[in-house]
Write a protein that holds these residues in place. Structure first.
Motif, PDB file in Angstrom:
ATOM      1  N   ILE B  24      -8.080   3.688  14.447  1.00 50.94           N
ATOM      2  CA  ILE B  24      -8.542   1.801  14.645  1.00 50.94           C
ATOM      3  C   ILE B  24      -9.629   1.797  13.813  1.00 50.94           C
ATOM      4  CG2 ILE B  24      -8.630  -0.010  16.501  1.00 50.94           C
ATOM      5  CD1 ILE B  24      -5.877   1.287  16.670  1.00 50.94           C
ATOM      6  N   LEU B  25     -10.752   2.233  13.964  1.00 57.46           N
ATOM      7  CA  LEU B  25     -11.504   1.969  12.985  1.00 57.46           C
ATOM      8  C   LEU B  25     -11.388   1.817  11.800  1.00 57.46           C
ATOM      9  CD1 LEU B  25     -15.019   3.005  14.849  1.00 57.46           C
ATOM     10  CD2 LEU B  25     -13.943   0.824  14.768  1.00 57.46           C
ATOM     11  N   TRP B  26     -10.419   3.204  10.999  1.00 57.26           N
ATOM     12  CA  TRP B  26      -9.907   3.534   9.816  1.00 57.26           C
ATOM     13  C   TRP B  26      -9.097   2.573   9.485  1.00 57.26           C
ATOM     14  CZ3 TRP B  26     -12.346   5.450   6.356  1.00 57.26           C
ATOM     15  CH2 TRP B  26     -12.972   6.495   6.222  1.00 57.26           C
ATOM     16  N   GLY B  27      -8.232   1.869  10.503  1.00 58.91           N
ATOM     17  CA  GLY B  27      -7.648   0.631  10.383  1.00 58.91           C
ATOM     18  C   GLY B  27      -8.385  -0.336   9.891  1.00 58.91           C
ATOM     19  N   VAL B  28      -9.426  -0.863  10.847  1.00 63.97           N
ATOM     20  CA  VAL B  28     -10.335  -2.064  10.383  1.00 63.97           C
ATOM     21  C   VAL B  28     -11.019  -1.870   8.827  1.00 63.97           C
ATOM     22  CG1 VAL B  28     -12.594  -2.723  11.000  1.00 63.97           C
ATOM     23  CG2 VAL B  28     -10.826  -1.856  12.830  1.00 63.97           C
ATOM     24  N   VAL B  29     -11.554  -0.610   8.562  1.00 64.25           N
ATOM     25  CA  VAL B  29     -11.509  -0.517   6.828  1.00 64.25           C
ATOM     26  C   VAL B  29     -10.529  -0.843   6.053  1.00 64.25           C
ATOM     27  CG1 VAL B  29     -12.767   1.167   5.184  1.00 64.25           C
ATOM     28  CG2 VAL B  29     -13.224   1.301   7.910  1.00 64.25           C
ATOM     29  N   THR B  30      -9.554  -0.136   6.748  1.00 63.88           N
ATOM     30  CA  THR B  30      -8.538  -0.835   5.484  1.00 63.88           C
ATOM     31  C   THR B  30      -8.086  -2.030   5.251  1.00 63.88           C
ATOM     32  OG1 THR B  30      -7.144   1.269   6.087  1.00 63.88           O
ATOM     33  CG2 THR B  30      -5.989  -0.263   4.893  1.00 63.88           C
ATOM     34  N   THR B  31      -8.135  -2.540   7.073  1.00 65.85           N
ATOM     35  CA  THR B  31      -8.029  -3.966   6.876  1.00 65.85           C
ATOM     36  C   THR B  31      -8.794  -4.891   5.902  1.00 65.85           C
ATOM     37  OG1 THR B  31      -7.022  -4.619   8.954  1.00 65.85           O
ATOM     38  CG2 THR B  31      -7.771  -6.226   8.374  1.00 65.85           C
ATOM     39  N   ILE B  32     -10.207  -4.441   5.659  1.00 63.38           N
ATOM     40  CA  ILE B  32     -11.324  -5.911   5.182  1.00 63.38           C
ATOM     41  C   ILE B  32     -11.245  -4.813   3.899  1.00 63.38           C
ATOM     42  CG2 ILE B  32     -13.915  -4.848   4.909  1.00 63.38           C
ATOM     43  CD1 ILE B  32     -14.261  -4.581   8.530  1.00 63.38           C
ATOM     44  N   GLU B  33     -11.001  -3.601   3.749  1.00 65.80           N
ATOM     45  CA  GLU B  33     -10.621  -3.342   2.153  1.00 65.80           C
ATOM     46  C   GLU B  33      -8.929  -4.492   1.161  1.00 65.80           C
ATOM     47  OE1 GLU B  33     -11.512   1.395   2.009  1.00 65.80           O
ATOM     48  OE2 GLU B  33      -9.900   1.177   1.959  1.00 65.80           O
ATOM     49  N   VAL B  36     -10.967  -8.250   1.286  1.00 64.35           N
ATOM     50  CA  VAL B  36     -11.818  -8.429   0.121  1.00 64.35           C
ATOM     51  C   VAL B  36     -11.489  -8.580  -1.178  1.00 64.35           C
ATOM     52  CG1 VAL B  36     -14.065  -7.553  -0.645  1.00 64.35           C
ATOM     53  CG2 VAL B  36     -13.623  -7.367   1.748  1.00 64.35           C
ATOM     54  N   LEU B  37      -9.824  -7.520  -1.393  1.00 63.54           N
ATOM     55  CA  LEU B  37      -9.597  -7.546  -2.095  1.00 63.54           C
ATOM     56  C   LEU B  37      -8.751  -8.809  -3.341  1.00 63.54           C
ATOM     57  CD1 LEU B  37      -8.617  -4.248  -2.450  1.00 63.54           C
ATOM     58  CD2 LEU B  37     -10.275  -4.645  -4.554  1.00 63.54           C
ATOM     59  N   GLY B  96       2.335   0.930  -0.502  1.00 65.02           N
ATOM     60  CA  GLY B  96       1.772  -0.411   0.371  1.00 65.02           C
ATOM     61  C   GLY B  96       0.909  -0.717  -0.088  1.00 65.02           C
ATOM     62  N   PHE B  97      -0.151  -0.245   0.102  1.00 61.63           N
ATOM     63  CA  PHE B  97      -1.183  -0.886  -0.108  1.00 61.63           C
ATOM     64  C   PHE B  97      -1.772  -1.901  -1.542  1.00 61.63           C
ATOM     65  CE2 PHE B  97      -6.050  -1.574  -1.791  1.00 61.63           C
ATOM     66  CZ  PHE B  97      -6.206  -1.540  -0.336  1.00 61.63           C
ATOM     67  N   VAL B  98      -0.872  -1.489  -2.518  1.00 59.70           N
ATOM     68  CA  VAL B  98      -0.980  -2.220  -3.448  1.00 59.70           C
ATOM     69  C   VAL B  98       0.031  -3.467  -2.751  1.00 59.70           C
ATOM     70  CG1 VAL B  98      -0.529  -1.854  -5.713  1.00 59.70           C
ATOM     71  CG2 VAL B  98      -1.579   0.083  -5.385  1.00 59.70           C
ATOM     72  N   SER B  99       1.023  -2.859  -2.857  1.00 62.50           N
ATOM     73  CA  SER B  99       2.201  -4.545  -2.807  1.00 62.50           C
ATOM     74  C   SER B  99       1.348  -5.014  -1.747  1.00 62.50           C
ATOM     75  CB  SER B  99       3.046  -3.447  -1.790  1.00 62.50           C
ATOM     76  OG  SER B  99       3.959  -2.462  -2.537  1.00 62.50           O
ATOM     77  N   THR B 100       0.422  -4.801  -0.779  1.00 60.97           N
ATOM     78  CA  THR B 100       0.604  -6.115  -0.058  1.00 60.97           C
ATOM     79  C   THR B 100      -0.538  -7.050  -0.768  1.00 60.97           C
ATOM     80  OG1 THR B 100       0.772  -4.809   1.580  1.00 60.97           O
ATOM     81  CG2 THR B 100      -0.634  -6.219   2.951  1.00 60.97           C
ATOM     82  N   TRP B 101      -1.758  -5.656  -1.137  1.00 59.61           N
ATOM     83  CA  TRP B 101      -2.541  -7.034  -1.531  1.00 59.61           C
ATOM     84  C   TRP B 101      -2.448  -7.368  -3.426  1.00 59.61           C
ATOM     85  CZ3 TRP B 101      -5.442  -3.793  -5.649  1.00 59.61           C
ATOM     86  CH2 TRP B 101      -6.421  -4.948  -7.232  1.00 59.61           C
ATOM     87  N   THR B 166      -4.982 -14.155   4.664  1.00 61.66           N
ATOM     88  CA  THR B 166      -5.779 -13.186   4.831  1.00 61.66           C
ATOM     89  C   THR B 166      -5.040 -12.003   6.228  1.00 61.66           C
ATOM     90  OG1 THR B 166      -7.846 -14.185   5.076  1.00 61.66           O
ATOM     91  CG2 THR B 166      -8.527 -11.881   3.679  1.00 61.66           C
ATOM     92  N   LYS B 167      -5.064 -13.098   7.634  1.00 56.43           N
ATOM     93  CA  LYS B 167      -4.256 -12.601   8.544  1.00 56.43           C
ATOM     94  C   LYS B 167      -3.148 -12.150   7.803  1.00 56.43           C
ATOM     95  CE  LYS B 167      -4.169 -15.562  11.811  1.00 56.43           C
ATOM     96  NZ  LYS B 167      -4.054 -17.595  12.077  1.00 56.43           N
ATOM     97  N   GLY B 168      -2.343 -12.353   6.783  1.00 58.86           N
ATOM     98  CA  GLY B 168      -1.536 -11.507   6.482  1.00 58.86           C
ATOM     99  C   GLY B 168      -1.433 -10.099   6.282  1.00 58.86           C
ATOM    100  N   THR B 169      -2.931  -9.286   6.027  1.00 58.46           N
ATOM    101  CA  THR B 169      -2.694  -8.428   5.780  1.00 58.46           C
ATOM    102  C   THR B 169      -2.124  -7.881   6.968  1.00 58.46           C
ATOM    103  OG1 THR B 169      -5.361  -8.185   7.062  1.00 58.46           O
ATOM    104  CG2 THR B 169      -5.230  -8.479   4.674  1.00 58.46           C
ATOM    105  N   ALA B 170      -1.930  -7.853   8.218  1.00 54.70           N
ATOM    106  CA  ALA B 170      -0.720  -7.758   8.790  1.00 54.70           C
ATOM    107  C   ALA B 170       0.215  -7.288   8.603  1.00 54.70           C
ATOM    108  CB  ALA B 170      -1.357  -8.219  10.298  1.00 54.70           C
TER     109      ALA B 170
END
Lengths: 221, 226
Positions: B24-33, B36-37, B96-101, B166-170
Protein backbone atom coordinates in the motif's frame (compact mmCIF):
# COMPACT_ATOMS: atom_id res chain seq x y z
CA UNK A 1 -4.50 3.65 -40.08
CA UNK A 2 -8.16 4.18 -40.94
CA UNK A 3 -8.46 0.42 -41.40
CA UNK A 4 -7.33 0.00 -37.80
CA UNK A 5 -8.98 2.84 -35.92
CA UNK A 6 -12.08 3.54 -37.97
CA UNK A 7 -12.92 0.30 -39.68
CA UNK A 8 -16.35 0.52 -41.32
CA UNK A 9 -17.02 -3.23 -41.16
CA UNK A 10 -16.22 -3.25 -37.46
CA UNK A 11 -18.43 -0.22 -36.87
CA UNK A 12 -21.32 -2.00 -38.55
CA UNK A 13 -20.71 -5.17 -36.55
CA UNK A 14 -20.27 -3.39 -33.21
CA UNK A 15 -23.08 -0.89 -33.74
CA UNK A 16 -25.84 -2.73 -31.79
CA UNK A 17 -23.49 -3.41 -28.85
CA UNK A 18 -22.32 0.21 -28.68
CA UNK A 19 -25.85 1.57 -29.07
CA UNK A 20 -27.07 -0.59 -26.18
CA UNK A 21 -24.25 0.97 -24.17
CA UNK A 22 -25.26 4.48 -25.19
CA UNK A 23 -28.84 3.80 -24.10
CA UNK A 24 -27.60 2.62 -20.69
CA UNK A 25 -25.34 5.65 -20.32
CA UNK A 26 -28.31 7.93 -20.98
CA UNK A 27 -30.51 5.98 -18.54
CA UNK A 28 -27.76 5.94 -15.92
CA UNK A 29 -27.30 9.71 -16.28
CA UNK A 30 -31.04 10.26 -15.99
CA UNK A 31 -30.94 8.41 -12.67
CA UNK A 32 -27.70 9.68 -11.10
CA UNK A 33 -28.06 13.37 -12.00
CA UNK A 34 -31.41 13.80 -10.19
CA UNK A 35 -30.08 11.67 -7.31
CA UNK A 36 -27.05 13.93 -6.98
CA UNK A 37 -29.18 17.08 -7.25
CA UNK A 38 -31.48 15.73 -4.54
CA UNK A 39 -28.56 14.87 -2.25
CA UNK A 40 -27.01 18.27 -2.89
CA UNK A 41 -30.21 20.14 -2.17
CA UNK A 42 -30.61 18.25 1.09
CA UNK A 43 -27.06 19.15 2.12
CA UNK A 44 -27.52 22.81 1.17
CA UNK A 45 -30.79 23.09 3.12
CA UNK A 46 -29.14 21.45 6.13
CA UNK A 47 -26.29 23.96 5.81
CA UNK A 48 -28.87 26.69 6.42
CA UNK A 49 -29.02 25.55 10.04
CA UNK A 50 -26.19 27.55 11.57
CA UNK A 51 -25.86 25.39 14.66
CA UNK A 52 -22.26 24.14 15.15
CA UNK A 53 -23.53 20.60 15.74
CA UNK A 54 -24.91 20.64 12.20
CA UNK A 55 -22.29 22.81 10.55
CA UNK A 56 -19.14 20.91 11.45
CA UNK A 57 -20.31 17.39 10.58
CA UNK A 58 -21.70 18.77 7.34
CA UNK A 59 -18.41 20.40 6.42
CA UNK A 60 -16.55 17.19 7.30
CA UNK A 61 -19.00 15.21 5.14
CA UNK A 62 -18.46 17.47 2.13
CA UNK A 63 -14.68 17.57 2.54
CA UNK A 64 -14.60 13.80 2.95
CA UNK A 65 -16.25 13.24 -0.41
CA UNK A 66 -14.19 15.95 -2.08
CA UNK A 67 -11.05 14.13 -0.95
CA UNK A 68 -12.26 10.62 -1.75
CA UNK A 69 -11.91 9.47 -5.38
CA UNK A 70 -15.31 8.31 -6.68
CA UNK A 71 -13.75 5.14 -8.10
CA UNK A 72 -12.45 4.18 -4.64
CA UNK A 73 -15.92 4.72 -3.19
CA UNK A 74 -17.40 2.60 -5.95
CA UNK A 75 -14.92 -0.26 -5.43
CA UNK A 76 -15.45 -0.05 -1.68
CA UNK A 77 -19.17 -0.56 -2.15
CA UNK A 78 -18.84 -3.14 -4.89
CA UNK A 79 -15.96 -5.26 -3.57
CA UNK A 80 -15.90 -4.39 0.14
CA UNK A 81 -19.55 -4.61 1.19
CA UNK A 82 -19.99 -8.27 0.13
CA UNK A 83 -17.58 -9.14 2.97
CA UNK A 84 -20.16 -7.66 5.34
CA UNK A 85 -22.77 -9.89 3.75
CA UNK A 86 -24.28 -7.11 1.65
CA UNK A 87 -24.09 -7.83 -2.04
CA UNK A 88 -25.38 -4.97 -4.17
CA UNK A 89 -25.28 -5.09 -7.93
CA UNK A 90 -22.96 -2.86 -9.94
CA UNK A 91 -25.84 -0.61 -10.86
CA UNK A 92 -26.96 -0.03 -7.25
CA UNK A 93 -23.34 0.62 -6.23
CA UNK A 94 -22.98 3.26 -8.94
CA UNK A 95 -26.23 4.92 -7.83
CA UNK A 96 -25.19 5.02 -4.16
CA UNK A 97 -21.63 6.16 -4.86
CA UNK A 98 -22.89 8.95 -7.12
CA UNK A 99 -25.54 10.02 -4.64
CA UNK A 100 -22.80 10.43 -2.01
CA UNK A 101 -20.02 11.84 -4.17
CA UNK A 102 -21.80 14.11 -6.61
CA UNK A 103 -24.28 15.07 -3.91
CA UNK A 104 -21.44 16.67 -1.97
CA UNK A 105 -20.38 18.68 -5.03
CA UNK A 106 -23.93 19.76 -5.90
CA UNK A 107 -24.42 20.65 -2.23
CA UNK A 108 -21.50 23.09 -2.27
CA UNK A 109 -22.90 24.73 -5.40
CA UNK A 110 -26.43 25.06 -4.01
CA UNK A 111 -25.00 26.44 -0.77
CA UNK A 112 -23.05 29.10 -2.65
CA UNK A 113 -26.24 29.97 -4.53
CA UNK A 114 -28.31 30.29 -1.37
CA UNK A 115 -25.56 32.38 0.25
CA UNK A 116 -25.67 34.75 -2.73
CA UNK A 117 -29.25 35.81 -1.86
CA UNK A 118 -29.24 38.70 0.66
CA UNK A 119 -30.80 37.87 4.04
CA UNK A 120 -33.09 40.88 3.63
CA UNK A 121 -35.09 38.97 1.03
CA UNK A 122 -35.86 36.15 3.44
CA UNK A 123 -36.78 38.66 6.12
CA UNK A 124 -39.07 40.52 3.71
CA UNK A 125 -40.69 37.27 2.59
CA UNK A 126 -41.18 36.10 6.17
CA UNK A 127 -42.71 39.43 7.16
CA UNK A 128 -45.37 39.05 4.46
CA UNK A 129 -46.46 35.89 6.22
CA UNK A 130 -44.66 33.21 4.20
CA UNK A 131 -43.37 30.30 6.25
CA UNK A 132 -39.65 29.53 6.37
CA UNK A 133 -40.14 26.73 3.86
CA UNK A 134 -42.23 28.86 1.53
CA UNK A 135 -39.66 31.66 1.63
CA UNK A 136 -36.96 29.12 0.73
CA UNK A 137 -38.98 27.48 -2.02
CA UNK A 138 -40.53 30.53 -3.67
CA UNK A 139 -38.05 33.33 -3.01
CA UNK A 140 -34.55 32.05 -2.31
CA UNK A 141 -34.14 28.85 -4.34
CA UNK A 142 -35.36 30.15 -7.72
CA UNK A 143 -32.88 33.03 -7.58
CA UNK A 144 -30.13 30.89 -6.05
CA UNK A 145 -30.38 28.30 -8.83
CA UNK A 146 -30.25 31.04 -11.44
CA UNK A 147 -27.12 32.50 -9.91
CA UNK A 148 -25.22 29.22 -9.93
CA UNK A 149 -26.64 27.75 -13.13
CA UNK A 150 -23.24 27.59 -14.92
CA UNK A 151 -21.73 25.69 -11.97
CA UNK A 152 -24.69 23.32 -11.84
CA UNK A 153 -24.37 22.62 -15.56
CA UNK A 154 -20.63 22.16 -15.29
CA UNK A 155 -21.03 19.67 -12.48
CA UNK A 156 -23.73 17.85 -14.43
CA UNK A 157 -21.30 17.51 -17.32
CA UNK A 158 -18.79 15.95 -14.92
CA UNK A 159 -21.42 13.57 -13.57
CA UNK A 160 -22.38 12.36 -17.03
CA UNK A 161 -18.70 11.78 -17.84
CA UNK A 162 -18.29 9.99 -14.53
CA UNK A 163 -20.90 7.38 -15.48
CA UNK A 164 -18.05 5.80 -17.48
CA UNK A 165 -16.78 4.48 -14.12
CA UNK A 166 -19.70 2.07 -14.25
CA UNK A 167 -17.60 0.04 -16.70
CA UNK A 168 -15.29 -0.94 -13.82
CA UNK A 169 -18.12 -2.69 -11.97
CA UNK A 170 -19.58 -4.29 -15.11
CA UNK A 171 -22.47 -1.89 -15.65
CA UNK A 172 -23.03 -2.24 -19.41
CA UNK A 173 -22.76 1.46 -20.23
CA UNK A 174 -21.09 2.99 -23.30
CA UNK A 175 -17.44 2.45 -22.34
CA UNK A 176 -18.05 -1.08 -21.03
CA UNK A 177 -19.88 -2.12 -24.19
CA UNK A 178 -17.20 -0.57 -26.38
CA UNK A 179 -14.49 -2.51 -24.56
CA UNK A 180 -16.52 -5.71 -24.93
CA UNK A 181 -16.80 -5.05 -28.65
CA UNK A 182 -13.08 -4.28 -28.82
CA UNK A 183 -12.11 -7.59 -27.24
CA UNK A 184 -14.55 -9.46 -29.49
CA UNK A 185 -13.24 -7.88 -32.68
CA UNK A 186 -9.56 -7.42 -31.73
CA UNK A 187 -9.86 -3.88 -33.05
CA UNK A 188 -9.86 -0.49 -31.30
CA UNK A 189 -12.58 0.96 -33.56
CA UNK A 190 -15.41 0.45 -31.03
CA UNK A 191 -13.55 2.49 -28.40
CA UNK A 192 -12.89 5.24 -30.94
CA UNK A 193 -16.59 5.22 -31.81
CA UNK A 194 -17.54 5.40 -28.13
CA UNK A 195 -15.19 8.35 -27.64
CA UNK A 196 -16.74 10.03 -30.68
CA UNK A 197 -20.23 9.49 -29.25
CA UNK A 198 -19.22 11.00 -25.89
CA UNK A 199 -17.73 13.96 -27.72
CA UNK A 200 -20.74 14.59 -29.96
CA UNK A 201 -23.10 14.14 -27.01
CA UNK A 202 -21.29 16.50 -24.66
CA UNK A 203 -19.67 19.03 -26.98
CA UNK A 204 -22.76 21.31 -27.15
CA UNK A 205 -22.84 21.43 -23.36
CA UNK A 206 -19.11 22.27 -23.21
CA UNK A 207 -19.58 25.09 -25.76
CA UNK A 208 -22.52 26.49 -23.82
CA UNK A 209 -20.55 26.34 -20.58
CA UNK A 210 -17.57 28.04 -22.11
CA UNK A 211 -19.84 30.90 -23.17
CA UNK A 212 -21.58 31.17 -19.81
CA UNK A 213 -18.25 31.17 -17.98
CA UNK A 214 -16.77 33.88 -20.16
CA UNK A 215 -19.88 35.99 -19.72
CA UNK A 216 -19.76 35.56 -15.95
CA UNK A 217 -16.17 36.73 -15.93
CA UNK A 218 -16.79 39.65 -18.26
CA UNK A 219 -19.56 40.77 -15.93
CA UNK A 220 -17.08 41.37 -13.15
CA UNK A 221 -16.12 44.84 -14.29
CA UNK B 1 -16.63 -14.29 18.50
CA UNK B 2 -18.97 -11.35 18.90
CA UNK B 3 -20.38 -9.49 15.93
CA UNK B 4 -18.06 -6.59 16.53
CA UNK B 5 -15.02 -8.85 16.64
CA UNK B 6 -16.10 -10.51 13.44
CA UNK B 7 -16.49 -7.08 11.84
CA UNK B 8 -13.04 -5.84 12.85
CA UNK B 9 -11.53 -9.19 11.96
CA UNK B 10 -12.95 -8.83 8.47
CA UNK B 11 -12.44 -5.15 7.72
CA UNK B 12 -9.54 -4.20 10.01
CA UNK B 13 -7.58 -7.42 10.26
CA UNK B 14 -4.24 -6.52 11.86
CA UNK B 15 -2.35 -9.45 10.41
CA UNK B 16 -3.50 -8.80 6.86
CA UNK B 17 -2.88 -5.08 7.22
CA UNK B 18 0.65 -5.57 8.45
CA UNK B 19 1.40 -8.02 5.65
CA UNK B 20 0.21 -5.73 2.87
CA UNK B 21 1.32 -2.42 4.39
CA UNK B 22 4.49 -2.19 2.23
CA UNK B 23 2.48 -2.69 -0.96
CA UNK B 24 0.00 0.00 0.00
CA UNK B 25 2.85 2.36 0.85
CA UNK B 26 4.38 1.74 -2.59
CA UNK B 27 0.96 2.52 -3.97
CA UNK B 28 1.02 5.81 -2.10
CA UNK B 29 4.41 6.63 -3.64
CA UNK B 30 3.10 5.83 -7.13
CA UNK B 31 -0.01 7.95 -6.57
CA UNK B 32 2.12 10.88 -5.43
CA UNK B 33 4.44 10.49 -8.41
CA UNK B 34 1.50 10.42 -10.80
CA UNK B 35 -0.22 13.36 -9.11
CA UNK B 36 2.90 15.55 -9.16
CA UNK B 37 3.61 14.74 -12.81
CA UNK B 38 0.01 15.42 -13.82
CA UNK B 39 -0.20 18.71 -11.96
CA UNK B 40 3.15 20.02 -13.23
CA UNK B 41 2.77 19.06 -16.88
CA UNK B 42 -0.99 19.70 -17.06
CA UNK B 43 -0.84 23.18 -15.60
CA UNK B 44 2.27 24.13 -17.58
CA UNK B 45 0.69 22.98 -20.84
CA UNK B 46 -2.57 24.76 -19.98
CA UNK B 47 -0.78 28.04 -19.25
CA UNK B 48 1.28 27.68 -22.43
CA UNK B 49 -1.86 27.17 -24.53
CA UNK B 50 -3.55 30.17 -22.90
CA UNK B 51 -0.50 32.33 -23.67
CA UNK B 52 -0.41 31.17 -27.27
CA UNK B 53 -4.12 31.95 -27.48
CA UNK B 54 -3.48 35.50 -26.31
CA UNK B 55 -1.40 36.06 -29.46
CA UNK B 56 -4.74 35.92 -31.31
CA UNK B 57 -3.64 33.90 -34.35
CA UNK B 58 -7.00 32.76 -35.76
CA UNK B 59 -6.36 29.23 -37.06
CA UNK B 60 -4.19 28.44 -34.06
CA UNK B 61 -6.90 29.61 -31.68
CA UNK B 62 -9.51 27.44 -33.39
CA UNK B 63 -7.22 24.46 -32.92
CA UNK B 64 -6.70 25.29 -29.25
CA UNK B 65 -10.42 25.70 -28.64
CA UNK B 66 -11.09 22.39 -30.35
CA UNK B 67 -8.48 20.53 -28.28
CA UNK B 68 -9.78 22.10 -25.09
CA UNK B 69 -13.38 21.20 -25.96
CA UNK B 70 -12.34 17.68 -26.87
CA UNK B 71 -10.69 16.96 -23.53
CA UNK B 72 -13.46 18.68 -21.62
CA UNK B 73 -16.12 16.49 -23.20
CA UNK B 74 -14.35 13.11 -23.10
CA UNK B 75 -14.52 11.20 -19.81
CA UNK B 76 -10.94 10.79 -18.46
CA UNK B 77 -11.38 7.03 -18.23
CA UNK B 78 -12.21 6.92 -21.94
CA UNK B 79 -9.01 8.82 -22.77
CA UNK B 80 -6.96 6.45 -20.61
CA UNK B 81 -8.55 3.34 -22.13
CA UNK B 82 -8.12 4.72 -25.64
CA UNK B 83 -4.45 5.37 -25.02
CA UNK B 84 -3.70 2.10 -23.26
CA UNK B 85 -5.79 -0.30 -25.34
CA UNK B 86 -5.96 1.67 -28.58
CA UNK B 87 -2.47 3.03 -29.25
CA UNK B 88 -0.78 -0.42 -29.27
CA UNK B 89 -2.65 -1.10 -32.54
CA UNK B 90 -0.70 1.84 -33.99
CA UNK B 91 2.57 0.34 -32.81
CA UNK B 92 3.01 2.53 -29.72
CA UNK B 93 2.50 0.79 -26.38
CA UNK B 94 2.54 3.26 -23.52
CA UNK B 95 2.60 1.68 -20.07
CA UNK B 96 -0.39 2.05 -17.76
CA UNK B 97 1.54 4.65 -15.79
CA UNK B 98 2.34 6.73 -18.87
CA UNK B 99 -1.22 6.37 -20.22
CA UNK B 100 -2.71 7.58 -16.95
CA UNK B 101 -0.22 10.41 -16.62
CA UNK B 102 -0.61 11.73 -20.17
CA UNK B 103 -4.40 11.33 -20.27
CA UNK B 104 -5.01 13.17 -17.03
CA UNK B 105 -2.39 15.79 -17.94
CA UNK B 106 -4.28 16.45 -21.20
CA UNK B 107 -7.53 16.77 -19.28
CA UNK B 108 -5.99 19.14 -16.75
CA UNK B 109 -4.39 21.08 -19.61
CA UNK B 110 -7.80 21.59 -21.21
CA UNK B 111 -9.52 22.71 -18.03
CA UNK B 112 -6.67 24.93 -16.89
CA UNK B 113 -6.31 26.56 -20.33
CA UNK B 114 -9.97 27.59 -20.09
CA UNK B 115 -9.42 29.00 -16.60
CA UNK B 116 -6.13 30.76 -17.42
CA UNK B 117 -7.68 32.20 -20.56
CA UNK B 118 -10.70 33.46 -18.63
CA UNK B 119 -8.28 35.05 -16.17
CA UNK B 120 -6.31 36.77 -18.93
CA UNK B 121 -9.42 38.11 -20.66
CA UNK B 122 -10.78 39.37 -17.34
CA UNK B 123 -7.97 41.92 -17.14
CA UNK B 124 -9.36 45.07 -18.64
CA UNK B 125 -8.25 46.03 -22.14
CA UNK B 126 -7.33 49.51 -20.90
CA UNK B 127 -4.60 47.99 -18.79
CA UNK B 128 -3.01 46.43 -21.87
CA UNK B 129 -3.17 49.74 -23.69
CA UNK B 130 -1.85 51.72 -20.73
CA UNK B 131 1.06 49.31 -20.24
CA UNK B 132 1.93 49.27 -23.94
CA UNK B 133 1.79 53.07 -24.09
CA UNK B 134 4.38 53.32 -21.32
CA UNK B 135 6.75 51.48 -23.64
CA UNK B 136 6.41 47.90 -22.31
CA UNK B 137 6.56 45.23 -25.00
CA UNK B 138 3.77 42.69 -25.53
CA UNK B 139 5.69 40.07 -23.54
CA UNK B 140 6.50 42.47 -20.70
CA UNK B 141 2.89 43.61 -20.47
CA UNK B 142 1.70 40.01 -20.33
CA UNK B 143 4.28 39.00 -17.73
CA UNK B 144 4.36 42.04 -15.48
CA UNK B 145 0.87 43.51 -15.76
CA UNK B 146 -1.68 41.01 -16.96
CA UNK B 147 -0.57 37.63 -15.59
CA UNK B 148 -0.11 38.70 -11.96
CA UNK B 149 -3.73 39.88 -11.89
CA UNK B 150 -5.06 37.04 -14.04
CA UNK B 151 -3.41 34.26 -12.03
CA UNK B 152 -4.85 35.58 -8.80
CA UNK B 153 -8.34 35.26 -10.24
CA UNK B 154 -7.71 31.73 -11.41
CA UNK B 155 -6.71 30.26 -8.07
CA UNK B 156 -10.11 29.23 -6.67
CA UNK B 157 -11.43 27.47 -9.79
CA UNK B 158 -7.99 26.03 -10.51
CA UNK B 159 -7.50 24.38 -7.11
CA UNK B 160 -10.91 22.73 -7.39
CA UNK B 161 -10.23 21.30 -10.82
CA UNK B 162 -6.71 20.23 -9.96
CA UNK B 163 -7.88 18.27 -6.93
CA UNK B 164 -10.70 16.62 -8.88
CA UNK B 165 -8.33 15.58 -11.66
CA UNK B 166 -5.52 14.36 -9.38
CA UNK B 167 -8.07 12.19 -7.59
CA UNK B 168 -8.48 10.61 -11.02
CA UNK B 169 -5.12 8.86 -10.53
CA UNK B 170 -7.28 6.08 -9.05
CA UNK B 171 -8.41 5.41 -12.63
CA UNK B 172 -4.92 4.02 -13.25
CA UNK B 173 -6.17 0.82 -11.59
CA UNK B 174 -8.13 0.06 -14.74
CA UNK B 175 -4.91 -0.06 -16.79
CA UNK B 176 -2.95 -2.04 -14.17
CA UNK B 177 -1.06 0.78 -12.46
CA UNK B 178 -0.22 -0.19 -8.88
CA UNK B 179 -1.22 3.10 -7.35
CA UNK B 180 -3.10 3.04 -4.03
CA UNK B 181 -6.35 1.59 -5.34
CA UNK B 182 -4.56 -0.86 -7.63
CA UNK B 183 -2.28 -2.11 -4.86
CA UNK B 184 -5.20 -2.36 -2.44
CA UNK B 185 -7.40 -4.22 -4.90
CA UNK B 186 -4.79 -6.83 -5.73
CA UNK B 187 -3.92 -7.24 -2.05
CA UNK B 188 -7.61 -7.75 -1.38
CA UNK B 189 -7.95 -10.49 -3.96
CA UNK B 190 -4.74 -12.16 -2.75
CA UNK B 191 -5.76 -12.17 0.90
CA UNK B 192 -9.47 -12.57 0.27
CA UNK B 193 -9.96 -9.89 2.90
CA UNK B 194 -11.12 -6.27 2.47
CA UNK B 195 -8.69 -4.84 5.06
CA UNK B 196 -6.18 -3.68 2.40
CA UNK B 197 -9.00 -1.78 0.72
CA UNK B 198 -9.79 -0.02 3.98
CA UNK B 199 -6.10 0.87 4.26
CA UNK B 200 -6.16 2.22 0.73
CA UNK B 201 -9.25 4.31 1.50
CA UNK B 202 -7.53 5.69 4.59
CA UNK B 203 -4.43 6.48 2.53
CA UNK B 204 -6.51 8.56 0.10
CA UNK B 205 -7.97 10.52 2.97
CA UNK B 206 -4.56 11.12 4.54
CA UNK B 207 -3.25 12.28 1.18
CA UNK B 208 -6.13 14.40 -0.10
CA UNK B 209 -7.97 15.69 2.96
CA UNK B 210 -5.21 18.20 3.86
CA UNK B 211 -5.19 19.36 0.23
CA UNK B 212 -8.96 19.88 0.26
CA UNK B 213 -8.81 21.82 3.53
CA UNK B 214 -5.92 23.92 2.23
CA UNK B 215 -7.84 24.58 -0.99
CA UNK B 216 -10.85 25.76 1.01
CA UNK B 217 -8.60 28.33 2.70
CA UNK B 218 -7.01 29.45 -0.55
CA UNK B 219 -10.45 29.79 -2.09
CA UNK B 220 -11.60 32.06 0.71
CA UNK B 221 -8.48 34.17 0.43
CA UNK B 222 -8.55 34.62 -3.32
CA UNK B 223 -12.31 34.52 -3.75
CA UNK B 224 -13.73 36.58 -6.56
CA UNK B 225 -15.26 39.72 -5.18
CA UNK B 226 -18.74 39.83 -6.64
Amino acid sequence: MIETFFNIDIIVAAWPIVMAGLLNTVLLSLIVVPLGLLGGLMLALLAGIRHPLVRWPLMAWVDFFRAFPPLVLLILLFAGLPFAGLELGGFACVAIAFFLNTGAYYGEIFRAGIDSIPAGQVEAARSTGLSRLQAMGYIVLPQAVRNVLPDLLSNTLEVVKLTSLGSVVAVPELLYQARQAQSLTYNPTPIVVAALIYFLLLWPLVRLLSRLENRALAGRH
Amino acid sequence: MSNWDRFTDTFFNGKVMLKYLPEILWGVVTTIELAVLIVLTGLAAGLALALVRSLAIRPLNWLIIFIVDLFRSLPPLVVIVLMYFGLPYAGVSPSGFVSTWLSLAFVLMAFSEEIFWAGITSVHKGQWEAARSTGLSFGETLLNVVLPQALRLTIPPLTNRTIAITKGTALGTVVAVSEILGAASSAMSNSYNPSPLMMGAAAYLVLFLPVVVLARRLEKRFAWKR
